[in-house]
Structure formats: C-alpha cells, structure tokens
Design a protein around this motif. Structure first.
Motif, PDB file in Angstrom:
ATOM      1  N   GLN A  43     -67.503  83.913  58.631  1.00 19.50           N
ATOM      2  CA  GLN A  43     -67.059  82.785  57.818  1.00 19.50           C
ATOM      3  C   GLN A  43     -67.411  82.991  56.339  1.00 19.50           C
ATOM      4  N   ILE A  44     -67.760  84.215  55.995  1.00 19.84           N
ATOM      5  CA  ILE A  44     -68.166  84.524  54.623  1.00 19.84           C
ATOM      6  C   ILE A  44     -67.010  85.209  53.912  1.00 19.84           C
ATOM      7  N   ASP A  45     -66.290  84.442  53.128  1.00 19.68           N
ATOM      8  CA  ASP A  45     -65.142  84.977  52.412  1.00 19.68           C
ATOM      9  C   ASP A  45     -65.451  85.317  50.965  1.00 19.68           C
ATOM     10  N   SER A  46     -66.584  84.803  50.463  1.00 25.61           N
ATOM     11  CA  SER A  46     -66.976  85.067  49.085  1.00 25.61           C
ATOM     12  C   SER A  46     -68.493  85.112  49.014  1.00 25.61           C
ATOM     13  N   LEU A  47     -69.017  85.595  47.905  1.00 21.64           N
ATOM     14  CA  LEU A  47     -70.468  85.639  47.743  1.00 21.64           C
ATOM     15  C   LEU A  47     -71.083  84.244  47.802  1.00 21.64           C
ATOM     16  N   ALA A  48     -70.343  83.250  47.322  1.00 22.53           N
ATOM     17  CA  ALA A  48     -70.853  81.876  47.346  1.00 22.53           C
ATOM     18  C   ALA A  48     -71.107  81.397  48.768  1.00 22.53           C
ATOM     19  N   ASP A  49     -70.392  81.976  49.740  1.00 27.10           N
ATOM     20  CA  ASP A  49     -70.573  81.572  51.137  1.00 27.10           C
ATOM     21  C   ASP A  49     -71.881  82.089  51.731  1.00 27.10           C
ATOM     22  N   LEU A  50     -72.618  82.899  50.978  1.00 29.55           N
ATOM     23  CA  LEU A  50     -73.909  83.395  51.467  1.00 29.55           C
ATOM     24  C   LEU A  50     -75.023  82.368  51.313  1.00 29.55           C
ATOM     25  N   GLU A  51     -74.752  81.268  50.663  1.00 30.82           N
ATOM     26  CA  GLU A  51     -75.775  80.237  50.485  1.00 30.82           C
ATOM     27  C   GLU A  51     -76.292  79.775  51.855  1.00 30.82           C
ATOM     28  N   GLY A  52     -77.616  79.845  52.018  1.00 31.02           N
ATOM     29  CA  GLY A  52     -78.232  79.452  53.278  1.00 31.02           C
ATOM     30  C   GLY A  52     -78.161  80.504  54.367  1.00 31.02           C
ATOM     31  N   LYS A  53     -77.639  81.680  54.048  1.00 33.23           N
ATOM     32  CA  LYS A  53     -77.480  82.744  55.044  1.00 33.23           C
ATOM     33  C   LYS A  53     -78.596  83.782  54.924  1.00 33.23           C
ATOM     34  N   THR A  54     -78.560  84.777  55.821  1.00 31.60           N
ATOM     35  CA  THR A  54     -79.544  85.863  55.825  1.00 31.60           C
ATOM     36  C   THR A  54     -78.880  87.154  55.376  1.00 31.60           C
ATOM     37  N   VAL A  55     -79.615  87.957  54.595  1.00 34.88           N
ATOM     38  CA  VAL A  55     -79.112  89.242  54.100  1.00 34.88           C
ATOM     39  C   VAL A  55     -80.130  90.328  54.436  1.00 34.88           C
ATOM     40  N   GLY A  56     -79.686  91.350  55.131  1.00 38.76           N
ATOM     41  CA  GLY A  56     -80.559  92.452  55.492  1.00 38.76           C
ATOM     42  C   GLY A  56     -80.612  93.504  54.410  1.00 38.76           C
ATOM     43  N   TYR A  57     -81.800  94.111  54.252  1.00 36.89           N
ATOM     44  CA  TYR A  57     -81.962  95.177  53.267  1.00 36.89           C
ATOM     45  C   TYR A  57     -82.909  96.233  53.833  1.00 36.89           C
ATOM     46  N   VAL A  87     -78.569  88.996  41.052  1.00 35.11           N
ATOM     47  CA  VAL A  87     -77.586  88.894  39.961  1.00 35.11           C
ATOM     48  C   VAL A  87     -76.210  88.541  40.509  1.00 35.11           C
ATOM     49  N   MET A  88     -75.820  89.167  41.595  1.00 37.32           N
ATOM     50  CA  MET A  88     -74.511  88.906  42.189  1.00 37.32           C
ATOM     51  C   MET A  88     -74.412  87.463  42.689  1.00 37.32           C
ATOM     52  N   LEU A  89     -75.482  86.965  43.306  1.00 34.81           N
ATOM     53  CA  LEU A  89     -75.466  85.593  43.799  1.00 34.81           C
ATOM     54  C   LEU A  89     -75.444  84.587  42.647  1.00 34.81           C
ATOM     55  N   THR A  90     -76.212  84.873  41.615  1.00 37.46           N
ATOM     56  CA  THR A  90     -76.225  83.991  40.447  1.00 37.46           C
ATOM     57  C   THR A  90     -74.853  83.950  39.795  1.00 37.46           C
ATOM     58  N   GLU A  91     -74.221  85.110  39.705  1.00 37.68           N
ATOM     59  CA  GLU A  91     -72.878  85.190  39.121  1.00 37.68           C
ATOM     60  C   GLU A  91     -71.875  84.397  39.958  1.00 37.68           C
ATOM     61  N   ALA A  92     -72.162  84.287  41.279  1.00 36.83           N
ATOM     62  CA  ALA A  92     -71.292  83.526  42.175  1.00 36.83           C
ATOM     63  C   ALA A  92     -71.605  82.036  42.154  1.00 36.83           C
ATOM     64  N   GLY A  93     -72.653  81.643  41.418  1.00 36.09           N
ATOM     65  CA  GLY A  93     -72.958  80.225  41.243  1.00 36.09           C
ATOM     66  C   GLY A  93     -73.903  79.638  42.259  1.00 36.09           C
ATOM     67  N   ILE A  94     -74.665  80.488  42.978  1.00 31.92           N
ATOM     68  CA  ILE A  94     -75.611  79.932  43.948  1.00 31.92           C
ATOM     69  C   ILE A  94     -77.028  80.413  43.638  1.00 31.92           C
ATOM     70  N   ASP A  95     -78.006  79.688  44.096  1.00 34.25           N
ATOM     71  CA  ASP A  95     -79.409  80.001  43.875  1.00 34.25           C
ATOM     72  C   ASP A  95     -79.820  81.145  44.807  1.00 34.25           C
ATOM     73  N   PRO A  96     -80.279  82.277  44.260  1.00 35.53           N
ATOM     74  CA  PRO A  96     -80.698  83.385  45.123  1.00 35.53           C
ATOM     75  C   PRO A  96     -81.779  82.989  46.128  1.00 35.53           C
ATOM     76  N   ASN A  97     -82.597  81.990  45.771  1.00 35.52           N
ATOM     77  CA  ASN A  97     -83.657  81.558  46.681  1.00 35.52           C
ATOM     78  C   ASN A  97     -83.124  80.858  47.930  1.00 35.52           C
ATOM     79  N   SER A  98     -81.832  80.530  47.909  1.00 34.29           N
ATOM     80  CA  SER A  98     -81.237  79.894  49.082  1.00 34.29           C
ATOM     81  C   SER A  98     -80.872  80.910  50.160  1.00 34.29           C
ATOM     82  N   VAL A  99     -81.006  82.189  49.822  1.00 33.57           N
ATOM     83  CA  VAL A  99     -80.669  83.268  50.763  1.00 33.57           C
ATOM     84  C   VAL A  99     -81.952  83.898  51.283  1.00 33.57           C
TER      85      VAL A  99
END
Length: 327
Positions: free
Chosen positions: A124-138, A150-162
C-alpha cells in the motif's frame, strides 16, 4: 647453402632473444594489491576485464585482488599501508576523512548512486509519504540513515515517525517476509533483480530524485602519502580500457567475467551485469571537484560529518603519466 645457414642462425638468434625477453618483461611488472569492497560481483566488472584482457599487464602491473572478510576492512588496510588500493564508497570516504583516516580518492568505478529505498509494488506504499508509521529495514547505519531522513523530509513526513530495523544484510528477505515495509540500502542493480527472481516487483525511490545530491557510489581509494605512485595512474588507465571493452562487448564481457568463477555464475549476477554497465565511470581518473564539495556540504548540513575540508585533502585527479605536474 651458406645463405640458408646464415638465415637459420639469424632466426634462431631472434627466437632466443624473444624467449629471453618474455620472462624479463613479466618480471618487470610491478605488483599492486587491490582490496574489493565486498565479494566479487558485477560492480567489479571493469577490474576483471582489465585483468583477463591483459590491460593490467600492458600497463606493467601484476594486480592481486582480495575479497575482504569484513566489508569495513578495506579502508583500514589502505590506511595502514597493508594494501595499495581499495574499492570503497564516496559517502563513507567523507566520514572516514572526518574521523582522521589518511585516505584519498584517486579514481571512480561506479559514477552514479546505486543506493535506493525499495518497497513492493503490491504493498500500500505508493509514495515516500506512505512510509509514515511504517518500518524500514537497513544493513549499515550512517549515511543510509541520513539519506532516508532527507528523503522522508522532502516527502513531507517526520523521519521519527518511521521505525528503523536493522536486518543485517538480509534486505530482500526481510521485505519479502513482511518483516519490514521498505528497505534502504538496496542497490538498484542487485536487490531489484533479486526481488524479481523471487517473483516480486519492486517499487524504487531514487535518492537523487528526492533531495540527496548525486555522488559516486564506488571509488578507488589510496593512502594520502602515495598519490605520487605512478602505478596508480597506470591502474586507472587499464580500468578505463576495461570499461570501454565492457561497453563495446557486453555479452562477451559477461562470458569473460563468469569464466572459471563458479561463485558468480548465477541468475542474479547474469541479470545485474547488463544493468550495471551504464553506471561505470567512462573516465575513472576524472574528478568533479564541485560535486564532491557539494556532497560534503550536504553531509555536514545533516550532521553526518563535522567539518567540510577542502576537496584537495581527500580527492585528487592523478596527472597523465607523461605530465610533470604533481597531484
């Protein structure tokens, strides 16, 4: 008859001199040790082609390739003088310079970013903004975290929400299993193809399209005190010949690359090989000073490094072999 005997003697003498010269020329080759950034893969194709096509030999070099037991070791081996060159990453170089390591970029192998943020097309993730509240593996912290923020901020969401989840080096597996919603650090020439081989279609977000300046993914680094070593420029000249051969003969190059190397003979490398060729630096020795300056400034602005030193302290363009100028 005397004329024939004289001709035979001359030919015999020429042949003897030729045979004597062959081992002499081989003995004249200077040894050079190159430590790869990881196990051998298509990212290293120009190196293998330069070796197998005799371009290193033509440059008077006997190049030994080493795969590191730990991917963090290559810069340390160069910094301590235990290797002549290493394949490394431009973002890492900036951080290593910030830490005081005596390293310098002398050439470029892959001249574009390979790093990405990847999700699955059927998510259900069609854009970077859809990562809000989601998990990202690294896999590796540092630059990848900065890049994602930087990518999340540019998409308009708080990186701390990921939520960031360390999945070690199991990026594709963690995405396929549903352990994470996205991954950062997957390469566009590898993880995308790996997912496709598993029957999954990737949705890819490119950092250079989302607020991160373009950079060289893979570079050649040497010790700062050895930039006047003529072997380095001869090495880069051979790498340039290898890259040109790859571009002109991609299918033949794949055959050369995989021959007698069972570890690279798999479907993933076969798919990644042609995808990687357009990424190689056409002029490995060339340096874009402004680009390095811009990227260092970017890292400092995002607290990845403390200071922005002059580019000349950590990146050089080696002069042609017939030039008298010093780096």
């Amino acid at each position: 008859m005397p004329l024939m005997q004289s001709t035979i003697r001359c030919l015999t003498a020429v042949l003897a001199l030729t045979l004597l010269a062959l081992p002499a020329r081989a003995a004249e080759r200077e040894e050079l040790t190159l430590v790869l950034d990881w196990f051998l893969n298509p990212d290293h194709a120009p190196i293998v082609i330069a070796q197998e096509r005799g371009f290193f030999a033509d440059a008077g070099l006997e190049v030994t390739l080493q795969e590191p037991a730990d991917p963090s070791n290559p810069p340390k081996l160069v910094a301590t003088g235990k290797a002549d060159l290493a394949v490394s990453y431009q973002p890492n170089l900036h951080m290593q310079i910030d830490q005081g390591l005596p390293l310098v970029r002398v050439g470029t192998l892959v001249a574009t970013p390979l790093n990405t943020v990847i999700t699955l097309q059927d998510s259900q993730i069609d854009s970077l903004a859809d990562l809000e509240g989601k998990t990202v593996g690294y896999s590796v912290g540092g630059f990848e975290e900065t890049m994602l923020q930087v990518m999340l901020t540019e998409a308009g969401i708080d990186p701390n929400s990921v939520e960031m989840v360390n999945v070690n080096f199991a990026l594709s597996q963690s995405l396929l299993s549903g352990r994470v919603d996205a991954i950062v650090g997957g390469f566009r020439n590898f993880e995308v193809n790996q997912l496709a081989l598993e029957g999954a279609e990737a949705r890819v977000f490119y950092p250079e399209a989302h607020g991160v300046p373009a950079y060289d993914e893979l570079i050649f680094i040497a010790h700062r005190d050895r930039v006047d070593d003529a072997r380095l420029r001869r090495f880069l000249n051979a790498i340039e010949r290898g890259t040109q051969y790859l571009i002109n003969h991609p299918e033949k190059s794949w055959d050369i690359f995989r021959e007698d190397r069972p570890d690279v003979q798999n479907a993933l490398n076969e798919r990644a090989f042609p995808d990687t060729i357009p990424r190689f630096a056409l002029r490995p020795a060339a340096l874009d000073t402004a680009r390095y300056q811009q990227f260092a400034t970017f890292l400092a602005q995002h607290d990845t490094i403390d200071e922005v030193p002059p580019v000349t302290q950590y990146a050089v363009e080696l002069p042609p072999l017939n030039a008298s100028a010093t780096p």
